[in-house]
Enzyme design. Structure first.
Site, short mmCIF file in Angstrom:
data_model
loop_
_atom_site.label_atom_id
_atom_site.label_comp_id
_atom_site.label_asym_id
_atom_site.label_seq_id
_atom_site.Cartn_x
_atom_site.Cartn_y
_atom_site.Cartn_z
N GLU A 154 -12.75 11.87 1.64
CA GLU A 154 -14.02 11.69 0.92
C GLU A 154 -15.19 12.28 1.71
O GLU A 154 -16.19 11.60 1.99
CB GLU A 154 -14.24 10.21 0.61
CG GLU A 154 -13.18 9.67 -0.33
CD GLU A 154 -13.46 8.26 -0.85
OE1 GLU A 154 -14.19 7.52 -0.20
OE2 GLU A 154 -12.93 7.91 -1.92
N GLU A 349 -5.95 8.81 -4.51
CA GLU A 349 -6.38 7.40 -4.58
C GLU A 349 -6.85 7.08 -5.98
O GLU A 349 -7.63 7.85 -6.57
CB GLU A 349 -7.56 7.12 -3.62
CG GLU A 349 -7.22 7.11 -2.17
CD GLU A 349 -8.40 6.67 -1.31
OE1 GLU A 349 -9.20 5.84 -1.75
OE2 GLU A 349 -8.51 7.21 -0.19
C1 BG6 Z 1 -12.02 5.07 -0.93
C2 BG6 Z 1 -11.50 5.17 0.47
O1 BG6 Z 1 -13.40 5.18 -0.89
O2 BG6 Z 1 -11.86 3.91 -1.64
C3 BG6 Z 1 -10.56 4.05 0.88
O3 BG6 Z 1 -10.92 6.40 0.75
C4 BG6 Z 1 -11.06 2.76 0.30
O4 BG6 Z 1 -10.49 4.04 2.28
C5 BG6 Z 1 -11.01 2.87 -1.23
O5 BG6 Z 1 -10.39 1.63 0.74
C6 BG6 Z 1 -11.46 1.63 -1.96
O6 BG6 Z 1 -12.71 1.24 -1.52
P1 BG6 Z 1 -12.99 -0.20 -0.92
O7 BG6 Z 1 -14.31 -0.09 -0.29
O8 BG6 Z 1 -12.99 -1.11 -2.07
O9 BG6 Z 1 -11.91 -0.48 0.05
#
Ligand code: BG6
Length: 451
Positions: A154, A349
């Site tokens: 990201e 993701e």
């Molecule tokens: C993304 C990241 O922003 O979202 C992850 O690459 C992160 O590392 C995921 O865990 C979910 O976001 P969060 O803040 O809810 O854990």
């Protein structure tokens, strides 16, 4: 890509799952301090059990990251930490043994903490060479085990003045924003990423290198042209700017005006411009969680998201952390990305953070199943409409520490881990209902039966 080669997988990151172990030689990384407990979910010691359990899903890919501070504890050490190198080698070998393709991120929101203290992290151009030293070490060591590599997780986070950027040295340690330094630090990451591509293409032609972006659907609140222009502005800055640099090989034209307005003067050499132009990525990877609705009249962020917030979209529901849930937005962004860049896209993701409860030794998470089913459904539609998507790796295989909250109670996993934010719990793993749903789904898609 042939249907049988599609990379159905799951995703995790090092600093959100591994934890520290005495004697492992790991240095502290900049993100270790964000977690509310230090053992995390102890993937470091339990990777074998975890990977075997995840393999039973029928996954073809596993997206993970290497923690730079496990390999070079201080970042500027002259020799790598063999214990750390051997650890990832074991993990990667096990992936191969289980028939799983690893997808490895070189930097997932972390760098050796010492570098943030001694050099101000990525604000110092000297980190580029150190990052390349680390990259060369892991490329050399894992060349027979890994084909797909991602540079910075990201990377477009640095466009905002939020979140964990002080930890990476992208923002000042006091958290006070200095756009000049922030964008210069981001430029250093672009140069480092291009040098990684250059190294891979020159020495390791079998490798495929991707960039990784937090990608959003961005909508205007109304058809008022002022809202449309605002959405276009935000789209350019958040989604396209970093992608253009790494995929097209140059800063997009609109950033000149942006930098002028902000009084930012970046130091970019002609050699660096050439490096960026000649070393663009092989594929694009994204995280997709939510969409963002913007209004020209009201810039107050009432809803959240992993990168930015926006105004409420009345057509969408929101999760417990006030992020919009927007499966169709995924289809929209896949088209949008493919139309602009015409490169294969890997989703690395996508998932739902929620508070899960154990009842009679089981975790029923129909909300997560619904989220995944709807998002995957929209991805399949985009693919049927011609978008070249090569993989879907949901976040996350197992519960881990959330990046934005530092809490394990915001759970994303298909596998529950008995741990709370006080560090209490047995660390026992329990497959959630979503685990069995994904297993069944993969089987239907691939015809592969799990044993
Ligand atoms: C993304 C990241 O922003 O979202 C992850 O690459 C992160 O590392 C995921 O865990 C979910 O976001 P969060 O803040 O809810 O854990």
């Amino acid at each position: 890509m042939k249907k049988k080669d599609f990379m159905w997988g799951v995703s995790i990151s090092a600093h959100q799952s591994e934890g520290f172990a005495p004697g492992d030689g790991k240095g502290r990384n900049s993100s270790d301090f964000a977690s509310k407990n230090t053992r995390s979910v102890d993937f470091y010691n339990r990777y074998e059990e975890d990977l075997r359990r995840l393999a039973k899903l029928g996954i073809r890919s596993f997206r993970m990251s290497v923690d730079w501070s496990r390999i070079y504890p201080n970042g500027d050490d002259l020799t790598p930490n063999e214990t750390g190198l051997a650890y990832y080698e074991r993990v990667l070998k096990l992936c191969r043994e289980l028939g799983i393709e690893p997808i490895v991120t070189l930097s997932h929101f972390e760098m050796p903490y010492r570098l943030t203290q001694s050099r101000g992290g990525w604000r110092d151009a000297g980190c580029i060479d150190l990052f390349l030293r680390y990259t060369e070490t892991v490329f050399q060591r894992y060349q027979g085990l890994v084909k797909y590599w991602l540079t910075f997780n990201e990377i477009n986070f640095a466009v905002t003045d939020k979140s964990n950027l002080p930890a990476l040295g992208i923002q000042n340690p006091d958290g006070k924003d200095d756009p000049q330094k922030r964008f210069q630090a981001l430029h250093h990451q672009f140069v480092a990423a291009a040098r990684v591509v250059e190294l891979a293409h020159r020495k390791y032609p079998a490798f495929e290198i991707g960039c990784m972006l937090s990608y959003f659907a961005i909508y205007p609140k109304t058809c008022d042209p002022a809202d449309i222009l605002e959405a276009q502005r935000k789209q350019g800055l958040l989604n396209h700017f970093c992608a253009d640099v790494m995929i097209r090989g140059h800063y997009p034209y609109f950033m000149d005006a942006y930098f002028r307005q902000q009084g930012i003067r970046l130091q970019i050499t002609p050699q660096e411009r050439q490096l960026l132009a000649e070393n663009t990525v092989d594929f694009v990877s994204i995280s997709y969680y939510t969409s963002n609705t913007v209004s020209a009249r009201d810039r107050t962020e009432v809803c959240s998201g992993n990168l930015v917030g926006g105004v409420i979209n009345p057509y969408l529901q929101r999760n417990d952390w006030n992020w919009h849930i927007d499966p169709q937005g995924l289809r929209f962004v896949l088209h949008e990305l493919y139309e602009r860049y015409e490169k294969p896209i890997m989703i690395v993701e996508n998932g739902l953070g929620a508070i899960d409860r154990v009842e009679d030794g089981k975790v029923h998470d129909p909300y997560r199943i619904q989220y995944l089913r709807e998002h995957i459904g929209q991805m399949l539609l985009a693919m049927a409409e011609g978008v070249d998507v090569i993989g879907y790796n949901l976040w996350s295989g197992i519960d881990l520490v959330s990046a934005s909250t530092g809490s394990v109670e915001k759970r994303y996993g298909l596998v529950y881990v008995d741990l709370d934010d006080g560090g209490n719990g047995t660390l026992e793993r329990i497959e959630k209902d979503s685990y069995y749903w994904y297993q069944q789904f993969i089987q239907e898609q691939t015809g592969r039966r799990q044993v």
